[in-house]
Motif scaffolding. Structure first.
Motif, mmCIF file in Angstrom:
data_model
loop_
_atom_site.group_PDB
_atom_site.id
_atom_site.type_symbol
_atom_site.label_atom_id
_atom_site.label_comp_id
_atom_site.label_asym_id
_atom_site.label_seq_id
_atom_site.Cartn_x
_atom_site.Cartn_y
_atom_site.Cartn_z
ATOM 1 N N THR A 1 0.841 -1.203 0.000
ATOM 2 C CA THR A 1 0.000 0.000 0.000
ATOM 3 C C THR A 1 0.874 1.250 0.000
ATOM 4 N N ASN A 2 0.285 2.347 -0.424
ATOM 5 C CA ASN A 2 1.048 3.592 -0.476
ATOM 6 C C ASN A 2 1.486 4.046 0.914
ATOM 7 N N ASP A 3 0.788 3.573 1.958
ATOM 8 C CA ASP A 3 1.234 3.925 3.315
ATOM 9 C C ASP A 3 2.197 2.876 3.880
ATOM 10 N N GLY B 1 6.363 -1.881 -8.402
ATOM 11 C CA GLY B 1 5.269 -1.121 -9.031
ATOM 12 C C GLY B 1 4.789 0.065 -8.210
ATOM 13 N N ARG B 2 5.374 0.272 -7.025
ATOM 14 C CA ARG B 2 4.845 1.306 -6.122
ATOM 15 C C ARG B 2 4.770 2.680 -6.766
ATOM 16 N N ASN C 1 1.550 5.664 -6.992
ATOM 17 C CA ASN C 1 1.749 6.855 -6.154
ATOM 18 C C ASN C 1 2.207 8.057 -6.997
ATOM 19 N N GLY C 2 1.557 8.249 -8.128
ATOM 20 C CA GLY C 2 1.813 9.440 -8.947
ATOM 21 C C GLY C 2 3.261 9.586 -9.387
ATOM 22 N N GLY D 1 -3.249 5.663 -6.251
ATOM 23 C CA GLY D 1 -3.475 6.340 -4.975
ATOM 24 C C GLY D 1 -3.580 5.395 -3.794
ATOM 25 N N VAL D 2 -3.586 4.102 -4.049
ATOM 26 C CA VAL D 2 -3.863 3.146 -2.965
ATOM 27 C C VAL D 2 -2.781 2.071 -2.812
#
Ligand SMILES: NC(=O)CC[C@H](N)C(=O)O
Length: 315
Positions: free
Chosen positions: A51-53, A214-215, A219-220, A277-278
């Motif tokens: 996840t992005n976090d 792939g992160r 995440n833009g 975004g996720v």
């Protein structure tokens, strides 16, 4: 789209999907046209979400490396765009092909310009772009190091046996490369561009490593862990658009319809999926469907996306 705060359920969802896939007997056919790939156990199944976090959630055989094959085309495209920018689009199109990944028919009508960078012909042109100013060995090293950097994992390697197996049987890819050369759309000798191509297809990664790599697309364009920019936000969106429209060859429409997120498949049975975004997702199940995409991998992502209410079309 689901907020990151609601993600404790993600662990549960991944475990459920993996358990369900373990039970299934309709697992598709493992690719045998590259003899080395035919040796893989069709019962394997792994899935990973990063996840992005920063959460890393795994289920099944998520730490076992497999041949990423055409999933590598996402990373070579990213590198080639970094090198030559929009000039790439003079040599490769951006339209879905509606044809199998190794088809030669369109190339004649379209003067040796492949439909998109994810079919074999397009990825061979991308390899040719990455070869500029390099020996094949250096270009291959650059691709491998880029993927290691994205995944933050220097243990990722190329499976030399898979690369040799593909070279020994790659008559169709040689045909595609020679054909494009005759139109002037390869700048190097076909065997050199193919040397780069066969080796990047033979990179071995686990679902965990692939989802990590792939992160930046989820995440833009930035690595969510370090904040470092890999590509611009606009380029990340465009790579995602190509994955959605072309990432599963003549099965791309069906994947978009059923799963609703950008994805890139490979004949090793891997799929990289991006929930913008996720999260970045990777799944692996070696048996393929009629379009050469992972059969259970696609079904697993469809189920996961539905459980999590993930779709780029969700409000
Ligand atoms: N769809 C794929 O993964 C195809 C890649 C494979 N290396 C080939 O060229 O045939």
């Amino acid at each position: 789209m689901a907020e990151i705060e609601t993600m404790p359920e993600l662990e549960q969802a991944l475990a459920e999907v993996a358990a369900e896939m373990a039970e299934r007997t309709d697992r598709g056919e493992v690719a045998t046209y590259i003899p080395q790939l035919g040796k893989v156990d069709p019962k394997k199944f792994g899935i990973a979400a990063v996840t992005n976090d920063g959460r890393v959630i795994l289920a099944g055989d998520a730490d076992q490396p497999f041949s990423i094959q055409s999933v590598s085309k996402v990373f070579t495209l990213t590198l080639a765009l970094g090198k030559v920018g929009d000039a790439l689009w003079q040599r490769v199109g951006r339209e879905p092909s509606g044809n199998p990944f190794n088809s030669i028919v369109q190339l004649e009508h379209e003067n040796g310009i492949p439909r998109n960078p994810f079919i074999n012909a397009g990825a061979i042109v991308v390899s040719d772009v990455l070869l500029a100013g390099h020996q094949p060995r250096e270009a291959i090293g650059e691709i491998l190091r880029f993927i290691q950097f994205l995944a933050d994992d220097e243990t990722i390697v190329i499976d030399r046996d898979v690369a040799a197996s593909e070279r020994a049987t790659g008559y169709r890819n040689f045909a595609l490369a020679n054909y494009m050369k005759s139109f002037g759309n390869l700048h190097h000798a076909p065997e050199l561009a193919l040397g780069v191509y066969f080796h990047h297809c033979a990179i071995a990664m686990s679902c965990r490593q692939l989802a990590m790599a792939g992160r930046f697309l989820a995440n833009g364009g930035r690595n969510p862990a370090t904040g470092h920019s890999v590509v611009s936000a606009e380029r990340a969106r465009r790579i995602g658009a190509l994955m959605l429209t072309c990432g599963h060859y003549d099965g791309s429409g069906d994947f978009a319809f059923r799963v609703g997120i950008p994805g890139k498949s490979g004949v090793g049975g891997g799929i990289l999926g991006i929930v913008p975004g996720v999260a970045s997702l990777a799944v692996w199940s070696p048996g393929l469907n009629e379009n050469g995409n992972s059969k259970l991998g696609s079904i697993a992502l469809e189920k996961l996306a539905r459980m999590m209410n993930w779709s780029i079309f969700a409000p």
